[in-house]
Enzyme design. Structure first.
Site, mmCIF file in Angstrom:
data_model
loop_
_atom_site.group_PDB
_atom_site.id
_atom_site.type_symbol
_atom_site.label_atom_id
_atom_site.label_comp_id
_atom_site.label_asym_id
_atom_site.label_seq_id
_atom_site.Cartn_x
_atom_site.Cartn_y
_atom_site.Cartn_z
ATOM 1 C CD GLU A 42 27.647 41.014 58.791
ATOM 2 O OE1 GLU A 42 28.658 41.304 58.483
ATOM 3 O OE2 GLU A 42 26.707 41.517 59.018
HETATM 4 N N1 CAA Z 1 38.308 42.074 48.876
HETATM 5 C C1 CAA Z 1 38.340 42.295 47.615
HETATM 6 N N2 CAA Z 1 38.354 41.113 46.581
HETATM 7 C C2 CAA Z 1 38.432 39.942 47.331
HETATM 8 C C3 CAA Z 1 37.966 39.774 48.789
HETATM 9 C C4 CAA Z 1 38.126 41.073 49.595
HETATM 10 N N3 CAA Z 1 37.723 40.910 50.917
HETATM 11 N N4 CAA Z 1 37.807 38.446 48.960
HETATM 12 C C5 CAA Z 1 38.131 37.659 47.787
HETATM 13 N N5 CAA Z 1 38.252 38.674 47.041
HETATM 14 C C6 CAA Z 1 38.364 38.363 45.384
HETATM 15 C C7 CAA Z 1 39.701 37.491 45.282
HETATM 16 O O1 CAA Z 1 40.797 38.281 45.269
HETATM 17 C C8 CAA Z 1 39.538 36.804 43.954
HETATM 18 O O2 CAA Z 1 39.567 37.734 42.925
HETATM 19 P P1 CAA Z 1 40.964 37.351 42.082
HETATM 20 O O3 CAA Z 1 40.810 36.143 41.131
HETATM 21 O O4 CAA Z 1 40.771 38.507 41.039
HETATM 22 O O5 CAA Z 1 42.296 37.345 42.887
HETATM 23 C C9 CAA Z 1 37.899 36.768 44.098
HETATM 24 O O6 CAA Z 1 37.360 37.600 44.967
HETATM 25 C C10 CAA Z 1 37.703 35.244 44.517
HETATM 26 O O7 CAA Z 1 38.168 35.126 45.698
HETATM 27 P P2 CAA Z 1 38.312 33.492 46.512
HETATM 28 O O8 CAA Z 1 38.799 32.590 45.359
HETATM 29 O O9 CAA Z 1 39.015 33.633 47.939
HETATM 30 O O10 CAA Z 1 36.906 33.133 46.605
HETATM 31 P P3 CAA Z 1 36.073 31.931 47.216
HETATM 32 O O11 CAA Z 1 34.920 31.489 46.097
HETATM 33 O O12 CAA Z 1 37.175 30.872 47.535
HETATM 34 O O13 CAA Z 1 35.357 32.341 48.604
HETATM 35 C C11 CAA Z 1 35.260 33.129 50.827
HETATM 36 C C12 CAA Z 1 36.022 33.007 49.431
HETATM 37 C C13 CAA Z 1 36.057 34.058 51.940
HETATM 38 C C14 CAA Z 1 34.943 31.785 51.364
HETATM 39 C C15 CAA Z 1 33.973 33.670 50.568
HETATM 40 O O14 CAA Z 1 33.075 33.120 49.907
HETATM 41 C C16 CAA Z 1 33.281 34.077 51.985
HETATM 42 O O15 CAA Z 1 33.301 35.226 52.547
HETATM 43 N N6 CAA Z 1 32.087 33.420 52.390
HETATM 44 C C17 CAA Z 1 31.193 33.512 53.439
HETATM 45 C C18 CAA Z 1 30.146 34.285 52.942
HETATM 46 C C19 CAA Z 1 29.570 35.277 54.286
HETATM 47 O O16 CAA Z 1 30.166 35.946 54.838
HETATM 48 N N7 CAA Z 1 28.116 35.266 54.101
HETATM 49 C C20 CAA Z 1 27.460 35.902 55.136
HETATM 50 C C21 CAA Z 1 26.164 36.586 54.295
HETATM 51 S S1 CAA Z 1 25.589 37.901 55.200
HETATM 52 C C22 CAA Z 1 24.952 37.690 56.537
HETATM 53 O O17 CAA Z 1 25.273 36.838 57.345
HETATM 54 C C23 CAA Z 1 24.035 38.719 57.083
HETATM 55 C C24 CAA Z 1 23.150 38.780 58.320
HETATM 56 O O18 CAA Z 1 22.271 38.165 58.184
HETATM 57 C C25 CAA Z 1 23.488 39.241 59.394
#
Ligand code: CAA
Length: 381
Positions: free
Chosen positions: A365
């Site tokens: 996550e």
């Molecule tokens: N809420 C709403 N919108 C959001 C947001 C949020 N929390 N986070 C980002 N956004 C929006 C941004 O506002 C942006 O939109 P605008 O351009 O309109 O402003 C858009 O999304 C892109 O945002 P970023 O430029 O910040 O995106 P990024 O490509 O740099 O990625 C990141 C951000 C935080 C690194 C994201 O990719 C991330 O969270 N990565 C980790 C993925 C993850 O958690 N994977 C887990 C898989 S599930 C799992 O593990 C389940 C299991 O088995 C237990």
């Protein structure tokens, strides 16, 4: 500020404590050794009968109408004895239950949320791909509209509950030229032709969960199973993970609670140098540090849950809680093994399992490094 729980919160917590002590704790080691999800799946069915599979969702949709604080308390209790069950549960409630309920149409809620919340259907979340892990926007899976169906192709990996789950929230690119704004979310049913379950992962911990690769070959998904709007998928994934991180924070705190309680009991009973080792300052101070960290982890988790309950922004708080509580899980379980000494290293005691289970909580996550990306992005905005 009132740090007391309501009667309802406390009653549900006690009911879950009772359930996990009787039904979950006794077989946790055996399920871990067996490395099979089947017995965990049976426990989830029992949890459905107790009304836990739709815990924080409205009663009119088959849920229990509880708040996020209660969800966190239940997370502490389950993960205190079995993080595998906690993982499968959290994926069902937070990663699949929530996006379908929150972004779904009334038809989608009736068709999918209601049976999921009643415990009749299990959910899964398919975001991660071989080349899109932390960089979840780099999705290579595609979805192309063909008449009244979308056709999905590509590979998802590490999908928790895969193969057993009935309902999958799947992310795929509907318009590659738009980058993350070209990702869409879909509800995919298990038996859809071309939705193939492939490699099953072999793991260090949470060994009685299942994580599998999903290979999608021309999977035809009805147009009405688009979740939200086209291009909204990344926002759906990010907001889903915001809530999911409260569940993983609760998992970290819960694992730490289990390890601490076991080590405390052991340290009071184990005698060396003529007295219980708990009375040796080296051990007593370890226990004191464990106690402090667990309290902090629980409070951060409950704070993020409380903000979500109030409808306030909670992304940074959830990421902080996830990072801190899961680091706490790793530190506390490692110290618990240390307190038990050579015995802690043996499979005769649960702390080595808890230590192995704790590791993944720092990774999934969103790794804890990604939590810092989230937190710094917000505080520097
Ligand atoms: N809420 C709403 N919108 C959001 C947001 C949020 N929390 N986070 C980002 N956004 C929006 C941004 O506002 C942006 O939109 P605008 O351009 O309109 O402003 C858009 O999304 C892109 O945002 P970023 O430029 O910040 O995106 P990024 O490509 O740099 O990625 C990141 C951000 C935080 C690194 C994201 O990719 C991330 O969270 N990565 C980790 C993925 C993850 O958690 N994977 C887990 C898989 S599930 C799992 O593990 C389940 C299991 O088995 C237990």
């Amino acid at each position: 500020m009132d740090f007391r729980f309501t009667e309802e919160q406390e009653n549900i917590r006690k009911m879950v404590r009772d359930f996990v002590e009787k039904e979950v704790a006794p077989g946790a080691a055996e399920r871990d050794e067996g490395e099979s999800f089947a017995p965990t799946y049976e426990l989830l069915k029992k949890m459905g009968k107790l009304g836990l599979m739709g815990l924080p969702y409205p009663k009119e949709y088959g849920g229990a109408g509880a708040d996020q604080i209660t969800y966190a308390l239940v997370g502490f209790e389950i993960n205190r004895v079995d993080a595998s069950l906690g993982c499968a549960y959290s994926v069902h409630i937070s990663l699949s239950g929530w996006p379908i309920f929150y972004y779904g149409t009334e038809e989608q809620r009736q068709k999918y949320s209601v049976p999921m919340f009643k415990g009749e259907k299990l959910g899964a979340f398919a975001l991660t791909e071989p080349n899109a892990g932390s960089d979840s926007g780099a999705s290579q899976c595609t979805a192309v509209l063909d008449g009244d169906h979308y056709v999905l192709n590509g590979t998802k990996c590490f999908c928790t509950n895969a193969g057993f789950a009935d309902v999958y929230v799947v992310f795929a690119m509907t318009d590659k030229s738009k980058g993350v704004k070209g990702i869409s979310a879909f509800i995919v049913e298990k038996d859809t032709p071309g939705f193939n379950f492939a490699k099953q992962e072999r793991k260090m911990g949470i060994r009685s969960t299942v994580q599998r690769e999903i290979v999608m070959e021309n999977v035809r998904v009805p147009r009405e199973n688009l979740l939200g709007k086209e291009g909204e998928g990344f926002k759906i994934a990010m907001t889903t993970l915001d809530g999911g991180r409260i569940g993983i924070a609760a998992q970290g705190a819960g694992i730490a609670m289990g390890a601490y309680e076991y080590a405390l009991k052991y340290a009071k009973e184990r005698h060396q140098f003529g007295k219980p080792i708990a009375q040796q300052q080296a051990i007593a101070f370890k226990l004191a540090d464990m106690f402090t960290k667990i309290d902090a982890a629980k409070l951060l988790t409950l704070y993020a849950a409380h903000k979500k309950d109030l409808g306030l922004p909670f992304s940074a708080e959830a990421a902080s809680a996830k990072k801190f509580a899961t680091n706490t899980a790793m530190e506390v379980t490692t110290e618990a093994v240390q307190i038990l000494g050579g015995h802690g290293f043996l499979r005769d005691h649960p702390v080595e399992r808890m230590m192995r289970d704790a590791k993944i909580t720092q990774i999934y996550e969103g790794t804890n490094e990604i939590q810092n990306v989230v937190i710094s992005g917000i505080i520097l905005r």
